[in-house]
Design a protein around this motif. Sequence first.
Motif, PDB file in Angstrom:
ATOM      1  N   GLY A   1     -12.216   0.450  12.306  1.00  0.00           N
ATOM      2  CA  GLY A   1     -13.079   0.964  13.368  1.00  0.00           C
ATOM      3  C   GLY A   1     -12.407   2.003  14.236  1.00  0.00           C
ATOM      4  O   GLY A   1     -13.076   2.690  15.000  1.00  0.00           O
ATOM      5  N   GLU A   2     -11.073   2.104  14.134  1.00  0.00           N
ATOM      6  CA  GLU A   2     -10.343   3.114  14.899  1.00  0.00           C
ATOM      7  C   GLU A   2      -9.989   4.290  13.999  1.00  0.00           C
ATOM      8  O   GLU A   2      -9.876   4.151  12.788  1.00  0.00           O
ATOM      9  CB  GLU A   2      -9.057   2.522  15.497  1.00  0.00           C
ATOM     10  N   GLN A   3      -9.808   5.449  14.613  1.00  0.00           N
ATOM     11  CA  GLN A   3      -9.424   6.640  13.866  1.00  0.00           C
ATOM     12  C   GLN A   3      -8.011   6.471  13.310  1.00  0.00           C
ATOM     13  O   GLN A   3      -7.080   6.157  14.056  1.00  0.00           O
ATOM     14  CB  GLN A   3      -9.472   7.872  14.778  1.00  0.00           C
ATOM     15  N   PRO A   4      -7.825   6.621  11.984  1.00  0.00           N
ATOM     16  CA  PRO A   4      -6.464   6.508  11.420  1.00  0.00           C
ATOM     17  C   PRO A   4      -5.500   7.446  12.123  1.00  0.00           C
ATOM     18  O   PRO A   4      -5.831   8.609  12.390  1.00  0.00           O
ATOM     19  CB  PRO A   4      -6.669   6.890   9.948  1.00  0.00           C
ATOM     20  N   TRP A   5      -4.316   6.940  12.425  1.00  0.00           N
ATOM     21  CA  TRP A   5      -3.338   7.701  13.180  1.00  0.00           C
ATOM     22  C   TRP A   5      -2.187   8.118  12.264  1.00  0.00           C
ATOM     23  O   TRP A   5      -1.810   7.371  11.374  1.00  0.00           O
ATOM     24  CB  TRP A   5      -2.807   6.843  14.332  1.00  0.00           C
ATOM     25  N   PRO A   6      -1.645   9.320  12.468  1.00  0.00           N
ATOM     26  CA  PRO A   6      -0.546   9.779  11.606  1.00  0.00           C
ATOM     27  C   PRO A   6       0.639   8.821  11.629  1.00  0.00           C
ATOM     28  O   PRO A   6       0.922   8.178  12.642  1.00  0.00           O
ATOM     29  CB  PRO A   6      -0.172  11.137  12.204  1.00  0.00           C
ATOM     30  N   ASN A   7       1.319   8.748  10.502  1.00  0.00           N
ATOM     31  CA  ASN A   7       2.552   7.978  10.346  1.00  0.00           C
ATOM     32  C   ASN A   7       2.366   6.467  10.435  1.00  0.00           C
ATOM     33  O   ASN A   7       3.314   5.725  10.694  1.00  0.00           O
ATOM     34  CB  ASN A   7       3.610   8.419  11.374  1.00  0.00           C
ATOM     35  N   HIS A   8       1.135   6.009  10.202  1.00  0.00           N
ATOM     36  CA  HIS A   8       0.890   4.576  10.127  1.00  0.00           C
ATOM     37  C   HIS A   8       0.604   4.145   8.689  1.00  0.00           C
ATOM     38  O   HIS A   8       0.033   3.083   8.455  1.00  0.00           O
ATOM     39  CB  HIS A   8      -0.279   4.177  11.041  1.00  0.00           C
ATOM     40  N   ASP A   9       0.978   4.991   7.749  1.00  0.00           N
ATOM     41  CA  ASP A   9       0.818   4.640   6.348  1.00  0.00           C
ATOM     42  C   ASP A   9       1.865   5.383   5.523  1.00  0.00           C
ATOM     43  O   ASP A   9       2.704   6.115   6.055  1.00  0.00           O
ATOM     44  CB  ASP A   9      -0.597   4.945   5.847  1.00  0.00           C
ATOM     45  N   ARG A  10       1.870   5.147   4.243  1.00  0.00           N
ATOM     46  CA  ARG A  10       2.749   5.777   3.267  1.00  0.00           C
ATOM     47  C   ARG A  10       4.202   5.366   3.457  1.00  0.00           C
ATOM     48  O   ARG A  10       4.470   4.304   4.021  1.00  0.00           O
ATOM     49  CB  ARG A  10       2.548   7.293   3.244  1.00  0.00           C
ATOM     50  N   LEU A  11       5.135   6.176   2.936  1.00  0.00           N
ATOM     51  CA  LEU A  11       6.514   5.723   2.819  1.00  0.00           C
ATOM     52  C   LEU A  11       7.511   6.593   3.566  1.00  0.00           C
ATOM     53  O   LEU A  11       8.679   6.711   3.164  1.00  0.00           O
ATOM     54  CB  LEU A  11       6.903   5.638   1.336  1.00  0.00           C
ATOM     55  N   SER A  12       7.098   7.185   4.658  1.00  0.00           N
ATOM     56  CA  SER A  12       8.071   7.887   5.485  1.00  0.00           C
ATOM     57  C   SER A  12       9.051   6.869   6.061  1.00  0.00           C
ATOM     58  O   SER A  12       8.732   5.681   6.196  1.00  0.00           O
ATOM     59  CB  SER A  12       7.380   8.630   6.631  1.00  0.00           C
ATOM     60  N   ALA A  13      10.248   7.327   6.431  1.00  0.00           N
ATOM     61  CA  ALA A  13      11.220   6.428   7.040  1.00  0.00           C
ATOM     62  C   ALA A  13      10.649   5.815   8.315  1.00  0.00           C
ATOM     63  O   ALA A  13      10.887   4.631   8.609  1.00  0.00           O
ATOM     64  CB  ALA A  13      12.516   7.182   7.333  1.00  0.00           C
ATOM     65  N   LEU A  14       9.875   6.597   9.053  1.00  0.00           N
ATOM     66  CA  LEU A  14       9.270   6.096  10.285  1.00  0.00           C
ATOM     67  C   LEU A  14       8.309   4.954   9.993  1.00  0.00           C
ATOM     68  O   LEU A  14       8.365   3.896  10.631  1.00  0.00           O
ATOM     69  CB  LEU A  14       8.540   7.230  11.014  1.00  0.00           C
ATOM     70  N   ASN A  15       7.422   5.150   9.018  1.00  0.00           N
ATOM     71  CA  ASN A  15       6.448   4.088   8.750  1.00  0.00           C
ATOM     72  C   ASN A  15       7.091   2.862   8.119  1.00  0.00           C
ATOM     73  O   ASN A  15       6.689   1.731   8.411  1.00  0.00           O
ATOM     74  CB  ASN A  15       5.322   4.587   7.853  1.00  0.00           C
ATOM     75  N   ILE A  16       8.076   3.069   7.245  1.00  0.00           N
ATOM     76  CA  ILE A  16       8.752   1.910   6.654  1.00  0.00           C
ATOM     77  C   ILE A  16       9.379   1.052   7.751  1.00  0.00           C
ATOM     78  O   ILE A  16       9.221  -0.173   7.768  1.00  0.00           O
ATOM     79  CB  ILE A  16       9.809   2.359   5.627  1.00  0.00           C
TER      80      ILE A  16
END
Length: 332
Positions: free
Chosen positions: A94-109
Amino acid sequence: MRYTQLGRTGLNVSRLTLGTMNFGPHTDEAASHTIMDAALGAGINFFDTANVYGQTAGKGRTEEIIGNWFAQGGGRREKVVLATKVYGNMTPDGEQPWPNHDRLSALNIRRAVEASLKRLRTDHIDLYQFHHIDRNTPFEEIWQAVDALVQQGKILYAGSSNFPGYKIAQANETARAHGRVGLVSEQCLYNLSERRAEMEVIPAAQEYGLGVIPWSPLHGGLLGGVLKKQATQGRRAGGGRAANALEKPEVRAQIQAYEDLLDKHGHAEPGEVALAWLLTRPGVTGPIVGPRTADQLASAVRAVDLELPEELLASLEEIFPGTGPSPEAFAW
């Protein structure tokens, strides 16, 4: 229960992996706890989940249910080899997807591990798996993030899920160049009816010493006696995916031949045979079973000790011929 090493590691895991995707959306917390207790009682020590599991109950809900079970004590956490995954976007529905909250960046991991540890109510994850390839993040960055987490004691091993063969090779060659362990397991779609993993994924896993953890071992219910269920329970029995697949005449004929063969050999539970077949396959550590009830779990456990005669195995090959390894599968 029988046990084996996970790929080239020294880690001993059960020949069945308890899948938890139904916990939350289809199986409530109390029933989920009962299933996990039953799994331990049957000797299953390998539990698999993912940060996004929860579906209609909310992302992360499945990890929360497991964490609440661990919190009951009694050696539950100590007895379990715990595997979870990272990749999908964890922005609340229900919320707008926010950058860096998915995939395999070091930040998201880093962010995803901390969140999973909190939900799972534990201080470490035994097997941290990449749920999908990330075409935008180099493996140098991924392994740098993994190294930091290993050094901090937050994860022990890294694995992949849904990786093609060339990405398994790329990941582990990058790891080797930097003196790192690399991937130790691969979760892939693999069963009697869907054998494309035999072309490149499983050979790559074997070449690099990865344990293979098949998901959907009953192919959405197709291999679980769906035609018998339809005959007694109605046309849509066995789940929408299986029923939809049976709309294709060639699929229905194949499944009919499968169920007729098992009737001939006196096997009343086709799903147990499908699991037992996977346990005969080279490189397979243990298929993921996702029971909604304790009875379904008990059926899966029986498959571990089911010995399939050569005559039956040969007949299964005739009904479900594999592609064979590449390049022969497509070149000759």
